[in-house]
Write a protein that holds these residues in place. Structure first.
Motif, PDB file in Angstrom:
ATOM      1  N   ARG A  80       0.919  -1.682   0.170  1.00 26.74           N
ATOM      2  CA  ARG A  80       0.177  -0.341   0.223  1.00 26.74           C
ATOM      3  C   ARG A  80       1.198   1.128   0.004  1.00 26.74           C
ATOM      4  NH1 ARG A  80      -3.700  -1.340   4.852  1.00 26.74           N
ATOM      5  NH2 ARG A  80      -3.012  -3.461   4.534  1.00 26.74           N
ATOM      6  N   ALA A  81       0.311   1.991  -0.064  1.00 22.30           N
ATOM      7  CA  ALA A  81       1.010   3.422  -0.630  1.00 22.30           C
ATOM      8  C   ALA A  81       1.727   3.836   1.257  1.00 22.30           C
ATOM      9  CB  ALA A  81       0.382   4.501  -1.223  1.00 22.30           C
ATOM     10  N   VAL A  82       2.275   4.791   1.003  1.00 25.50           N
ATOM     11  CA  VAL A  82       3.280   5.157   2.383  1.00 25.50           C
ATOM     12  C   VAL A  82       3.861   6.538   1.800  1.00 25.50           C
ATOM     13  CG1 VAL A  82       5.043   5.317   4.122  1.00 25.50           C
ATOM     14  CG2 VAL A  82       4.050   2.935   2.773  1.00 25.50           C
ATOM     15  N   THR A  83       2.602   7.493   2.899  1.00 26.74           N
ATOM     16  CA  THR A  83       3.038   9.287   2.758  1.00 26.74           C
ATOM     17  C   THR A  83       4.150   9.319   3.326  1.00 26.74           C
ATOM     18  OG1 THR A  83       1.917   9.243   4.836  1.00 26.74           O
ATOM     19  CG2 THR A  83       0.017   9.436   3.009  1.00 26.74           C
ATOM     20  N   PRO A  84       4.513  10.291   3.273  1.00 26.10           N
ATOM     21  CA  PRO A  84       5.986  10.809   3.824  1.00 26.10           C
ATOM     22  C   PRO A  84       5.403  10.784   5.528  1.00 26.10           C
ATOM     23  CG  PRO A  84       5.340  12.640   1.762  1.00 26.10           C
ATOM     24  CD  PRO A  84       3.933  10.984   1.698  1.00 26.10           C
ATOM     25  N   GLN A  85       4.444  11.373   5.892  1.00 30.75           N
ATOM     26  CA  GLN A  85       4.409  11.271   7.324  1.00 30.75           C
ATOM     27  C   GLN A  85       4.665   9.832   8.017  1.00 30.75           C
ATOM     28  OE1 GLN A  85       2.555  12.696   5.082  1.00 30.75           O
ATOM     29  NE2 GLN A  85       2.085  14.795   5.457  1.00 30.75           N
ATOM     30  N   ALA A  86       3.909   9.078   6.904  1.00 36.86           N
ATOM     31  CA  ALA A  86       4.110   7.882   7.897  1.00 36.86           C
ATOM     32  C   ALA A  86       4.920   7.119   8.087  1.00 36.86           C
ATOM     33  CB  ALA A  86       3.016   6.781   7.318  1.00 36.86           C
TER      34      ALA A  86
ATOM     35  N   GLN B  88      11.840  12.694   4.096  1.00 37.75           N
ATOM     36  CA  GLN B  88      10.660  13.136   3.348  1.00 37.75           C
ATOM     37  C   GLN B  88      10.350  13.952   2.700  1.00 37.75           C
ATOM     38  OE1 GLN B  88       9.859   9.902   3.728  1.00 37.75           O
ATOM     39  NE2 GLN B  88      10.750   9.527   5.312  1.00 37.75           N
TER      40      GLN B  88
ATOM     41  N   GLN C  71       9.716  14.746  -0.655  1.00 35.59           N
ATOM     42  CA  GLN C  71       9.009  13.869  -1.198  1.00 35.59           C
ATOM     43  C   GLN C  71       7.296  14.748  -1.061  1.00 35.59           C
ATOM     44  OE1 GLN C  71       8.865   9.313  -0.894  1.00 35.59           O
ATOM     45  NE2 GLN C  71      10.196  10.201   1.166  1.00 35.59           N
ATOM     46  N   VAL C  72       7.304  16.202  -0.238  1.00 34.08           N
ATOM     47  CA  VAL C  72       6.184  16.834  -0.445  1.00 34.08           C
ATOM     48  C   VAL C  72       6.501  17.839  -1.663  1.00 34.08           C
ATOM     49  CG1 VAL C  72       5.300  15.865   1.491  1.00 34.08           C
ATOM     50  CG2 VAL C  72       7.098  18.123   1.616  1.00 34.08           C
TER      51      VAL C  72
END
Length: 219
Positions: free
Chosen positions: A60-66, A105, A108-109
């Motif tokens: 599953r996708a992993v957000t920068p925050q996660a 991280q 990635q934003v």
């Protein structure tokens, strides 16, 4: 209490080699020194989850925050080990530490939201998780082409059999990571040391890099 020295840089910068050479240099000079490499893939829940993510097995996708929480969790789970090593040594050398989470991280934003995310990560690691700030961070400044060559020459990693993991495969990400490290270093020059790892695009000897870093340490 040990001096906390973090070796930082984009993938392929030679952090592991430089960190090991630095510990060897310090010990040869009469200091007690130990090396801790993050992530600790085989030793913590956070480290294991990071390995699954970087190997593309998360599902599953992993957000920068996660991702930031996983990297911080790896260090949080390592606090007892760090405290024990700090009590036994003069210098604790880290192959990646807090700034790596911020640099990666934040890369990635969108650039206008990166500072807010990086500040949130710093507070997560040092505030919520109670991790100690490094006394000094060293940015191994390595040209992108050289880094790419070094990545391809890496030995088999414990978490993947791929040549490039999820982060290493993204050249644009690596460029943004380098830019973030440069911003972090320029914002706090008293807490950072920038070390060039090449001369005319040829790699410097690890012992030379270690000697430059060690020469700047307080006695």
């Amino acid at each position: 209490m040990a001096f906390y020295l973090a070796i930082e840089g984009a993938d392929g910068a030679g952090k592991g080699t430089a960190s090991a050479a630095l510990v060897q240099h310090l010990v040869a000079g009469g200091r007690r020194a130990a090396l801790v490499s993050f992530p600790r893939y085989a030793d913590t829940v956070g480290g294991f989850a990071i390995g699954e993510f970087l190997a593309g097995r998360m599902g599953r996708a992993v957000t920068p925050q996660a991702a930031a929480v996983l990297y911080a969790l790896d260090r949080f789970e390592s606090r007892d080990r760090l405290q024990a090593l700090a009590a036994e040594n003069d210098v604790l050398v880290f192959d990646r530490y807090l700034a790596s989470n911020m640099a990666y991280q934040g890369a990635q934003v969108e650039s206008d939201t990166a500072p807010e995310l990086m500040n949130w990560i710093a507070e997560l690691e040092t505030g919520s998780f109670g991790l100690r700030l490094p006394d000094r961070s060293v940015f191994l400044d390595t040209p992108a082409a050289v880094s790419r060559r070094f990545i391809a020459q890496k030995h088999q990693r414990s978490y993947t059999d791929r040549t490039f993991d999820e982060y290493e495969a993204d050249d644009g990400l690596q460029d943004r990571v380098r830019a973030n490290y440069r911003r972090l270093a320029s914002a706090e020059p008293s807490r950072w040391q920038v070390v060039a790892t090449t001369i005319n695009d040829q790699p410097r000897a690890p012992a030379d890099i270690a000697g430059e870093i060690a020469a700047a340490l307080p006695r």
